[in-house]
Design a protein around this motif. Structure first.
Motif, PDB file in Angstrom:
ATOM      1  N   ALA A   1       0.830  -1.204   0.000  1.00  0.00           N
ATOM      2  CA  ALA A   1       0.000   0.000   0.000  1.00  0.00           C
ATOM      3  C   ALA A   1       0.864   1.253   0.000  1.00  0.00           C
ATOM      4  CB  ALA A   1      -0.919  -0.023   1.219  1.00  0.00           C
TER       5      ALA A   1
ATOM      6  N   SER B   1       0.534   3.433   2.339  1.00  0.00           N
ATOM      7  CA  SER B   1       0.823   3.586   3.768  1.00  0.00           C
ATOM      8  C   SER B   1       1.378   2.287   4.324  1.00  0.00           C
ATOM      9  CB  SER B   1      -0.458   3.944   4.521  1.00  0.00           C
ATOM     10  OG  SER B   1      -1.434   2.930   4.316  1.00  0.00           O
ATOM     11  N   ALA B   2       2.314   2.400   5.251  1.00  0.00           N
ATOM     12  CA  ALA B   2       2.858   1.220   5.927  1.00  0.00           C
ATOM     13  C   ALA B   2       1.719   0.422   6.566  1.00  0.00           C
ATOM     14  CB  ALA B   2       3.869   1.641   6.988  1.00  0.00           C
ATOM     15  N   PHE B   3       0.792   1.140   7.186  1.00  0.00           N
ATOM     16  CA  PHE B   3      -0.295   0.526   7.957  1.00  0.00           C
ATOM     17  C   PHE B   3      -1.148  -0.428   7.122  1.00  0.00           C
ATOM     18  CE2 PHE B   3      -4.566   0.647   9.980  1.00  0.00           C
ATOM     19  CZ  PHE B   3      -4.223   0.269  11.265  1.00  0.00           C
TER      20      PHE B   3
ATOM     21  N   HIS C   1      -0.266  -2.203   4.508  1.00  0.00           N
ATOM     22  CA  HIS C   1       0.414  -3.335   3.880  1.00  0.00           C
ATOM     23  C   HIS C   1      -0.252  -4.630   4.319  1.00  0.00           C
ATOM     24  CE1 HIS C   1       3.387  -0.712   2.274  1.00  0.00           C
ATOM     25  NE2 HIS C   1       4.145  -1.706   1.856  1.00  0.00           N
TER      26      HIS C   1
ATOM     27  N   LEU D   1       8.070  -4.513   8.006  1.00  0.00           N
ATOM     28  CA  LEU D   1       7.808  -4.163   6.597  1.00  0.00           C
ATOM     29  C   LEU D   1       9.038  -4.461   5.727  1.00  0.00           C
ATOM     30  CD1 LEU D   1       5.686  -1.243   5.317  1.00  0.00           C
ATOM     31  CD2 LEU D   1       7.756  -1.908   4.109  1.00  0.00           C
TER      32      LEU D   1
ATOM     33  N   TRP E   1      10.370   0.313   3.339  1.00  0.00           N
ATOM     34  CA  TRP E   1       9.876   1.250   4.367  1.00  0.00           C
ATOM     35  C   TRP E   1      10.123   2.705   3.956  1.00  0.00           C
ATOM     36  CZ3 TRP E   1       7.039   1.233   8.802  1.00  0.00           C
ATOM     37  CH2 TRP E   1       7.209   2.287   9.712  1.00  0.00           C
TER      38      TRP E   1
ATOM     39  N   VAL F   1       7.264   4.428   1.707  1.00  0.00           N
ATOM     40  CA  VAL F   1       5.830   4.484   2.035  1.00  0.00           C
ATOM     41  C   VAL F   1       5.512   5.557   3.081  1.00  0.00           C
ATOM     42  CG1 VAL F   1       5.576   2.035   1.488  1.00  0.00           C
ATOM     43  CG2 VAL F   1       5.975   2.741   3.878  1.00  0.00           C
ATOM     44  N   ARG F   2       4.207   5.846   3.192  1.00  0.00           N
ATOM     45  CA  ARG F   2       3.788   6.760   4.261  1.00  0.00           C
ATOM     46  C   ARG F   2       3.833   6.021   5.595  1.00  0.00           C
ATOM     47  NH1 ARG F   2      -0.260   7.291   7.387  1.00  0.00           N
ATOM     48  NH2 ARG F   2      -2.022   6.448   6.201  1.00  0.00           N
TER      49      ARG F   2
ATOM     50  N   PRO G   1       3.289   5.228   9.677  1.00  0.00           N
ATOM     51  CA  PRO G   1       2.061   5.237  10.488  1.00  0.00           C
ATOM     52  C   PRO G   1       1.824   6.595  11.142  1.00  0.00           C
ATOM     53  CG  PRO G   1       3.382   3.293  10.987  1.00  0.00           C
ATOM     54  CD  PRO G   1       4.216   4.151  10.099  1.00  0.00           C
TER      55      PRO G   1
ATOM     56  N   GLU H   1      -2.941   5.241  13.684  1.00  0.00           N
ATOM     57  CA  GLU H   1      -2.541   3.907  13.225  1.00  0.00           C
ATOM     58  C   GLU H   1      -1.531   3.286  14.193  1.00  0.00           C
ATOM     59  OE1 GLU H   1      -2.953   4.848   8.397  1.00  0.00           O
ATOM     60  OE2 GLU H   1      -1.032   5.087   9.415  1.00  0.00           O
TER      61      GLU H   1
END
Lengths: 219, 219
Positions: free
Chosen positions: A93, A95-97, A99, B129, B137, B140-141, B143, B147
């Motif tokens: 994704a 966002s890391a969250f 994934h 991740l 890592w 990506v955006r 957290p 989150e």
């Protein structure tokens, strides 16, 4: 009954919308591999071991040597839980969250019984081998008495089970769609390659159709 | 110390010659995937669940939602066992009895701790991740607070571990070598395919190098 009963044991709480108790779907996931992870309790701790299995109706068969700690423990406990997981993709994704992974997984709970009746035991060994490569049992030398007696076979009668399946793209927060960040899915698959024949085969022995079919279906 | 201590918990008894307690070998097997099977005890029964993990030194990190039954249970128990298995081949012998698989598997036993210190918690999320796709890592955006707080992170400090590896051809009985039966190994591999980008990416956003490298290394 085409669905397993939902109990506190198999009820899917996290991500319930991905869950199913449908027997047909569960059997399809179980039949797409021969490798499961079995859990057993030893010294108050859960231990997880990978092992081969076969399925016939509502029964999972596993086998091992007579002194296998996992097998001996499960027989003492009288119940077992196994987990089967296929990884179908990495879900990357923005966002890391968010994934995640695309997967098909099944958890089975059942009662354990030692298979002792010779005919059922031989059938169970056939079931386990054919679960690995369908139809290959007919090509091989069957167990002799010594081998047969040295093998412990266990039947796990499926009492209840559940499956969880994720098979879709990225689910990001709406506001993240405007970010200049890549998102996508990497498809994953367990692939079989050209068989490597043993060097000392008797002349004229070819790779059996069952083996070629297996490789063909998974390449 | 380059080897894990051998205790009654991790001692390999069946097939001991395939076993190792070497940390470097164990770490290599652990680092070759991000998917493990965790066992926990619930209502006197072992339950097995697949989950993502990361490794840093002697610590395995896993994460989940705050109410995840497996996570909550493991924290209460204070110890965990995880299993990681790679299937590398099907070993098809002349005899049913000597059928086997080539594989690399690790079982880890450790003490469980909730990761609460924010910096360690963020590092753990990065570790998980990056264990999936090394280096991703940074793309990506990260957290946000909501989150971050909604994620439960657990550290399993590896107390002891063992690995079992089979990586060879068929081992049949000597007298079976004269049978007109095929034997050989089907190599197996978990393969990554061309990434499928999300349809609504911002213009000019390319597949990151970390993702291309991952696919390249596993195709």
């Amino acid at each position: 009954m085409s669905e397993y009963q939902v109990t506190s044991l198999n009820k899917i709480i996290r991500g319930a919308k991905r869950g199913t108790y449908n027997k047909e779907e569960i059997n399809k996931i179980l039949d797409d591999t021969f490798l499961c992870h079995v859990g057993y309790v030893w010294d108050n701790q859960a231990i997880v071991i990978p092992t081969a299995y076969g399925r016939e109706g509502d029964t999972i068969y596993i086998h091992g040597s007579l002194k296998n700690r996992m097998m001996v423990n499960l027989l003492e406990e009288g119940k077992a839980s196994i987990s089967v997981t296929h990884l179908d993709g990495l879900v990357l994704a923005r966002s890391a969250f968010h994934h995640s992974a695309n997967y098909r997984s099944v958890t089975v709970f059942g009662n354990v019984r030692k298979v002792e009746e010779p005919k059922e035991k031989m059938n169970a060994l056939e079931c386990i081998l054919n679960h690995m490569v369908p139809g290959h049992w007919d090509n091989v030398r069957r167990p002799n008495e010594k081998e047969f007696n040295a093998t412990l076979v266990m039947a796990i009668k499926i009492d209840t089970a559940s499956a969880k399946v994720r098979a879709e793209g990225v689910i990001d927060e709406k506001e993240d769609h405007d970010l200049p960040i890549w998102a996508g899915v990497i498809p994953m698959k367990e692939v079989a390659y050209e068989p490597i024949s043993e060097p000392d085969l008797k002349n004229g022995v070819d790779i059996p159709d069952a083996v070629l079919r297996y490789v063909n279906n998974r390449s």
